[in-house]
Design a protein around this motif. Structure first.
Motif, PDB file in Angstrom:
ATOM      1  N   SER A 203      74.816  58.022  -2.651  1.00  0.00           N
ATOM      2  CA  SER A 203      73.920  57.472  -1.624  1.00  0.00           C
ATOM      3  C   SER A 203      72.487  57.858  -1.951  1.00  0.00           C
ATOM      4  CB  SER A 203      74.317  58.019  -0.244  1.00  0.00           C
ATOM      5  OG  SER A 203      73.491  57.491   0.763  1.00  0.00           O
ATOM      6  N   PRO A 204      71.882  57.200  -2.958  1.00  0.00           N
ATOM      7  CA  PRO A 204      70.543  57.583  -3.410  1.00  0.00           C
ATOM      8  C   PRO A 204      69.475  57.305  -2.353  1.00  0.00           C
ATOM      9  CG  PRO A 204      71.281  55.585  -4.519  1.00  0.00           C
ATOM     10  CD  PRO A 204      72.447  56.102  -3.758  1.00  0.00           C
ATOM     11  N   PRO A 205      68.535  58.255  -2.158  1.00  0.00           N
ATOM     12  CA  PRO A 205      67.479  58.071  -1.165  1.00  0.00           C
ATOM     13  C   PRO A 205      66.303  57.277  -1.727  1.00  0.00           C
ATOM     14  CG  PRO A 205      67.252  60.206  -2.175  1.00  0.00           C
ATOM     15  CD  PRO A 205      68.467  59.576  -2.797  1.00  0.00           C
TER      16      PRO A 205
ATOM     17  N   LYS B 279      62.181  60.697   4.921  1.00  0.00           N
ATOM     18  CA  LYS B 279      60.841  61.260   5.084  1.00  0.00           C
ATOM     19  C   LYS B 279      60.778  62.337   6.159  1.00  0.00           C
ATOM     20  CE  LYS B 279      58.051  57.350   3.441  1.00  0.00           C
ATOM     21  NZ  LYS B 279      56.973  56.390   3.795  1.00  0.00           N
ATOM     22  N   MET B 280      61.800  62.444   6.996  1.00  0.00           N
ATOM     23  CA  MET B 280      61.820  63.489   8.023  1.00  0.00           C
ATOM     24  C   MET B 280      62.430  64.795   7.515  1.00  0.00           C
ATOM     25  SD  MET B 280      62.730  61.614  11.600  1.00  0.00           S
ATOM     26  CE  MET B 280      61.669  60.322  12.276  1.00  0.00           C
ATOM     27  N   CYS B 281      62.673  64.879   6.216  1.00  0.00           N
ATOM     28  CA  CYS B 281      63.252  66.090   5.627  1.00  0.00           C
ATOM     29  C   CYS B 281      62.387  67.298   5.973  1.00  0.00           C
ATOM     30  CB  CYS B 281      63.368  65.940   4.117  1.00  0.00           C
ATOM     31  SG  CYS B 281      63.882  67.448   3.269  1.00  0.00           S
ATOM     32  N   ALA B 282      62.982  68.275   6.628  1.00  0.00           N
ATOM     33  CA  ALA B 282      62.230  69.456   7.058  1.00  0.00           C
ATOM     34  C   ALA B 282      61.688  70.235   5.866  1.00  0.00           C
ATOM     35  CB  ALA B 282      63.133  70.354   7.905  1.00  0.00           C
ATOM     36  N   VAL B 283      62.492  70.384   4.824  1.00  0.00           N
ATOM     37  CA  VAL B 283      62.072  71.157   3.658  1.00  0.00           C
ATOM     38  C   VAL B 283      60.883  70.485   2.974  1.00  0.00           C
ATOM     39  CG1 VAL B 283      62.800  72.056   1.419  1.00  0.00           C
ATOM     40  CG2 VAL B 283      64.390  72.098   3.348  1.00  0.00           C
TER      41      VAL B 283
ATOM     42  N   SER C 161      69.498  61.076   1.609  1.00  0.00           N
ATOM     43  CA  SER C 161      69.606  59.867   2.436  1.00  0.00           C
ATOM     44  C   SER C 161      69.897  60.174   3.903  1.00  0.00           C
ATOM     45  CB  SER C 161      70.700  58.949   1.872  1.00  0.00           C
ATOM     46  OG  SER C 161      71.949  59.606   1.867  1.00  0.00           O
ATOM     47  N   MET C 162      70.082  61.458   4.252  1.00  0.00           N
ATOM     48  CA  MET C 162      70.307  61.788   5.652  1.00  0.00           C
ATOM     49  C   MET C 162      68.988  61.836   6.429  1.00  0.00           C
ATOM     50  SD  MET C 162      72.299  65.010   7.331  1.00  0.00           S
ATOM     51  CE  MET C 162      72.471  65.140   9.103  1.00  0.00           C
TER      52      MET C 162
END
Length: 433
Positions: A401-403, A414-418, A410-411
């Motif tokens: 599931s490539p982002p 852009k909202m990735c906390a890290v 992909s979870m």
């Protein structure tokens, strides 16, 4: 100076090549390792004839090791499939493989396994006795069991499970205190049946000194089998289990007197709140000998998921003193595990072992987790895969599931906390649109 076993060498102040290899793997001082081998709190199962072996230590201050069970049976006699499992177990870095073969050309399969495997090899001679001797169980003479043991030792087996603790006295405790699942140990049930049918004492107890002489000659480690291990959580910590453990403590000292290394086998099914006390009990009664546990499986209601119920119990057991975990697969209680089942069981056991090593402050254990945490902070996928317990699975999940952006998954995108914390702390703006 000459020696025949690792324990004898250690008592003489000799650091063997096997001790050096284990000390290097573990980051332990060689002298400390030698002293613990001499005291019996560490075992290095290393039969003289197992030339393919990469030695491993089991016990005090060492990484928790895992064992994989496999072998041919009456219903599944395919050598090639079992050797595929052997190769996968070695690839996944299991430290031990137990050949539980009970039918057919067991000698040939065992020899093939020993010639190939760098992992230490264990067996249960009782499983092999009927086929090897070509006799019904009740017709086997006590002395004939020793012939099977000698054959396994001469082939190069590093450790053998010997159910010497289920004596007629232990059996009396079992019969006077009925259990829900009786005796679930295959070897234990066979010995109990032999004693009942012949009216004689357990041959492995009666001829224990002779067995130890065979073990000392080839440097075979005895794994004192728990014939009365509980087969459900209701049967845990009952009189038969405790009576057997008392006898195993006595047999541990008798083995050490012959310079034979010892591991003690422990419970199979047990509620979580009983595990820590059982680990303490074994270490007290068996003089700090390495403890080898099957699970423990912490609930009886999850067939198909017993690699998980076992890993939960294994982590608790190892964090409280167990040294060696026998893997359990999703097929437990249902059928012979296939290759996929075996991999699931190995990974579950390795997770449990490592989690316990972190809790016990084993050298290098927490550092591995710290490296992974740093790789995640840096969003370095290659480092994460390299450090993963199962790199192949981790990489396959990400690639499935490539982002949109390479520094996210992909979870969260852009909202990735890290990702966003890295940008903000570096003085960059973030754009979520």
């Amino acid at each position: 100076m000459e020696y025949t076993t690792q324990m004898q060498a250690a008592k003489m102040g000799i650091i063997t090549p096997q001790m050096k290899a284990v000390a290097e793997k573990e980051g332990m001082d060689e002298t400390v390792l030698m002293q613990r081998v001499a005291a019996g709190s560490i075992a290095i199962p290393a039969n003289h004839h197992h030339t393919a072996l990469s030695p491993e230590g089991v016990g005090e201050g060492l990484r928790t090791k895992i064992n994989v069970n496999l072998g041919i049976s009456r219903d599944c006699q395919n050598f090639d499939k079992e050797m595929e499992k052997v190769k996968k177990a070695v690839e996944l870095k299991a430290e031990a493989i137990m050949d539980l073969s009970s039918y057919g050309k067991t000698f040939d399969f065992r020899q093939q396994l020993i010639d190939y495997s760098p992992a230490m090899i264990g067996t249960v001679p009782m499983y092999d006795a009927v086929g090897f001797l070509e006799k019904d169980l009740a017709k086997i003479e006590a002395e004939e069991f020793l012939k099977v043991i000698r054959t396994h030792a001469e082939q190069g087996v590093d450790f053998m499970t010997i159910h010497a603790g289920i004596t007629r006295e232990t059996a009396k405790h079992f019969k006077e205190n009925p259990r829900t699942t009786n005796i679930v140990s295959r070897g234990g049930s066979l010995i109990f049946a032999w004693m009942e049918m012949t009216g004689r004492e357990n041959p492995f107890y009666e001829y224990y000194d002779e067995i130890m002489d065979i073990f000392a000659q080839h440097d075979v480690t005895i794994s004192l089998g728990d014939a009365c291990r509980p087969g459900c959580i209701d049967d845990a910590t009952d009189p038969a289990q405790i009576q057997e453990l008392l006898i195993l403590g006595e047999l541990t000292k008798r083995a050490w007197e012959k310079n034979v290394q010892v591991m003690v086998e422990g419970p199979g099914h047990m509620a979580m709140n009983e595990i820590a006390a059982n680990m303490l009990l074994e270490k007290k009664l068996c003089h700090n000998a390495p403890f080898y546990v099957l699970g423990p499986i912490v609930t009886d209601v999850a067939p198909g998921y017993d690699h998980i119920t076992s890993a939960i119990g294994g982590a608790i057991a190892a964090a409280n003193g167990a040294d060696f975990l026998c893997y359990v697969t999703p097929a437990e209680h249902l059928r012979l595990p296939d290759l996929d089942d075996m991999k699931e069981g190995i990974m579950a056991a390795k997770i449990a072992a490592h989690a316990a090593d972190v809790a016990k402050n084993i050298a290098g254990a927490r550092a591995w987790d710290s490296e992974m945490a740093d790789a995640r902070r840096r969003v370095n996928w290659d480092d994460m895969f390299r450090l993963a317990l199962d790199p192949e699975k981790a990489k396959a999940y990400r690639e499935s599931s490539p982002p949109e952006l390479s520094d996210t998954c992909s979870m969260c995108g852009k909202m990735c906390a890290v990702r966003n914390m890295n940008k903000i702390l570096q003085g960059e703006d973030i754009n979520l649109i």
